[in-house]
Write an enzyme that holds these catalytic residues in place. Structure first.
Site, PDB file in Angstrom:
ATOM      1  N   TYR A 134       0.770  -1.156   0.445  1.00 39.99           N
ATOM      2  CA  TYR A 134       0.296  -0.150  -0.257  1.00 39.99           C
ATOM      3  C   TYR A 134       0.953   1.436  -0.111  1.00 39.99           C
ATOM      4  CZ  TYR A 134      -4.674   2.444   1.617  1.00 39.99           C
ATOM      5  OH  TYR A 134      -5.515   2.962   1.386  1.00 39.99           O
ATOM      6  N   HIS A 139      -2.482   7.982  -3.292  1.00 38.17           N
ATOM      7  CA  HIS A 139      -3.684   6.587  -3.052  1.00 38.17           C
ATOM      8  C   HIS A 139      -4.200   6.672  -1.794  1.00 38.17           C
ATOM      9  CE1 HIS A 139      -6.262   3.239  -4.501  1.00 38.17           C
ATOM     10  NE2 HIS A 139      -6.010   2.361  -2.873  1.00 38.17           N
ATOM     11  N   GLN A 245     -16.037  -4.882  -0.604  1.00 36.39           N
ATOM     12  CA  GLN A 245     -13.990  -4.340   0.421  1.00 36.39           C
ATOM     13  C   GLN A 245     -15.114  -3.677   1.404  1.00 36.39           C
ATOM     14  OE1 GLN A 245     -12.241  -1.785  -2.230  1.00 36.39           O
ATOM     15  NE2 GLN A 245     -10.097  -1.758  -0.255  1.00 36.39           N
ATOM     16  N   THR A 365      -1.903   0.888  -4.833  1.00 33.78           N
ATOM     17  CA  THR A 365      -2.231   1.574  -6.200  1.00 33.78           C
ATOM     18  C   THR A 365      -1.713   2.970  -6.191  1.00 33.78           C
ATOM     19  OG1 THR A 365      -4.372   0.554  -5.815  1.00 33.78           O
ATOM     20  CG2 THR A 365      -3.868   2.118  -7.036  1.00 33.78           C
TER      21      THR A 365
HETATM   22 CA    CA Z   1      -4.406  -3.600  -3.808  1.00 32.13          CA
END
Ligand code: CA
Length: 434
Positions: A134, A139, A245, A365
């Protein structure tokens, strides 16, 4: 071994393979490795050169490659090849560069080339484990802000590279369609959850990091050696069902919202090919904590980031049927990573966890700070609150059935030939009946 720039990167080097010089992805300076079949079902290692694929198993059988790689080229995955010592892999790169650039090899090599358009690319590795990080700080900020406007980053973010264990079984190469997942979701204003097709299907623009040589259980990889364990990179689309999610992720993190499928670009752009594109890791903003010593290496800070430009495009079904070109959703540099690749490798193994050849680590991301560089629709549409309009008038917040998403990447640097990753694309198919 530190990867050096050598004659295989020389911008003056050309290839006798027609169309390779000036090719947007695969000039002779790239030489990415993959697993392909030429319509005959025989999966074997190959190297991309322009719009062709060189059959490495056949090249080895013809005596054109070093003897010590013949065994690994008999495999239908690259796991054993990338577990070889770095000097053996480097010698293979030099052999391939010579075969494809020196005209004297043309006669012997030409029969071993296949037109890429008539080949199928498969997963390059038998992927034992997949971990997703992450590290895209913009992001993380953008997503965090949607949930916690005043405090988008959790307190651990700048101290520890956040990650979770993903699912290796559902990773597929570019071109394999994605069936919209069914799942349990509960909008905030609903009294109870329901089960059905995801209504908030999204993509995530990531780099995939392939592990080459691994480490033994209980023996962490020191940060100063972490780079030696990276075989190369691909593009990774970590498809995400945002509604699933949001409902499932607490307290243990992503699960069914992420593991229904992930798409990779099937060519492995090797660490050796990326040597000319190493750049300094962007300095941490004033006041950010210095990483703990096991995550800090001066050389890694000097050249642990990469000059790679990342792009996402969309082609809806209506666009394709009307013959319209795909449309850009974002473009931005891969240097928007708060942690380097070496830092995530060192961190992953810091507790003694063993990494193995062919393991895949996603960066998370990667978004640029501006809204022309957001790496997911969750960011572009502000969680669905700000739909956007494509040039044919279609509106999107999240992906619709028939949408095709295409990720691409180019590594660029002064005094180097630009190389690309090849496509990472897939089309969304309707959900199966629940
Ligand atoms: Ca991801």
């Amino acid at each position: 071994m530190t990867v050096m720039i050598d004659e295989t990167h020389d911008p003056a080097r050309g290839s006798w393979v027609k169309g390779a010089d000036g090719h947007g992805n695969f000039p002779v300076q790239n030489l990415p490795l993959g697993i392909f079949d030429a319509g005959d079902g025989e999966r074997r290692p190959g190297v991309a050169i322009g719009d062709h694929v060189l059959d490495l198993r056949a090249a080895s059988a013809a005596g054109l490659l070093p003897d010590n790689v013949a065994g690994v080229l008999a495999e239908a995955s690259l796991n054993r090849l990338f577990a070889l010592p770095a000097d053996v892999r480097l010698a293979l790169r030099h052999s391939l560069s010579a075969l494809l650039s020196e005209p004297g090899h043309r006669e012997a090599v030409t029969p071993l080339l296949h037109r890429a358009a008539s080949c199928t690319l498969h997963l390059p590795f038998a992927i034992g484990d997949y971990t997703d990080f992450y590290v895209g700080i913009h992001h993380a900020n953008n997503i965090g802000r949607q949930f916690r406007p005043d405090n988008p980053l959790l307190p651990n973010y700048k101290h520890v590279p956040i990650g979770y264990h993903g699912r290796a079984s559902s990773i597929r190469p570019s071109g394999v369609p994605v069936v919209r997942p069914n799942g349990q979701r509960k909008p905030p204003d609903a009294d109870a959850p329901t089960f059905g097709p995801s209504r908030r299907l999204d993509y995530e623009l990531e780099l995939g990091v392939w592990i080459g040589t691994g480490n033994a259980l209980g023996e962490p990889i020191p940060i100063g050696r972490a780079r030696d364990h990276v075989a190369g990179l691909s593009l990774l689309n970590d498809w995400s069902a945002r509604d699933l999610q949001a409902w499932e992720y607490q307290p243990l993190g992503p699960f069914l919202a992420k593991n229904f499928q992930s798409t990779i670009s099937p060519w492995v752009v090797t660490a050796e090919a990326l040597a000319p594109f190493r750049i300094a890791q962007p300095p941490r903003p004033e006041g950010d904590p210095r990483p703990l010593p096991y995550l800090w290496d001066d050389a890694d800070q000097r050249e642990g980031a990469l000059a790679i430009e990342l792009e996402v495009r969309i082609a809806t079904r209506a666009m394709r049927e009307a013959g319209l070109a795909s449309e850009r959703l974002s473009i931005g540099p891969a240097s928007n990573m708060y942690w380097t690749i070496a830092q995530i490798v060192a961190h992953h193994s810091s507790n003694g966890c063993d990494l193995n050849p062919g393991d895949l680590l996603g960066t998370g991301t990667i978004s640029a700070p501006g809204d022309d560089g957001y790496g997911s629709l969750m960011e572009i549409s502000r969680g669905g609150a700000r739909p956007f309009v494509l040039s044919n008038g279609e509106e999107r917040s999240f992906l619709e059935d028939g949408d095709e998403v295409l990720l691409s990447a180019r590594a660029r640097a002064d005094r180097a030939v630009t190389i690309g990753f090849g496509p990472c694309r897939a089309t969304i198919l309707p959900a199966r009946e629940a």
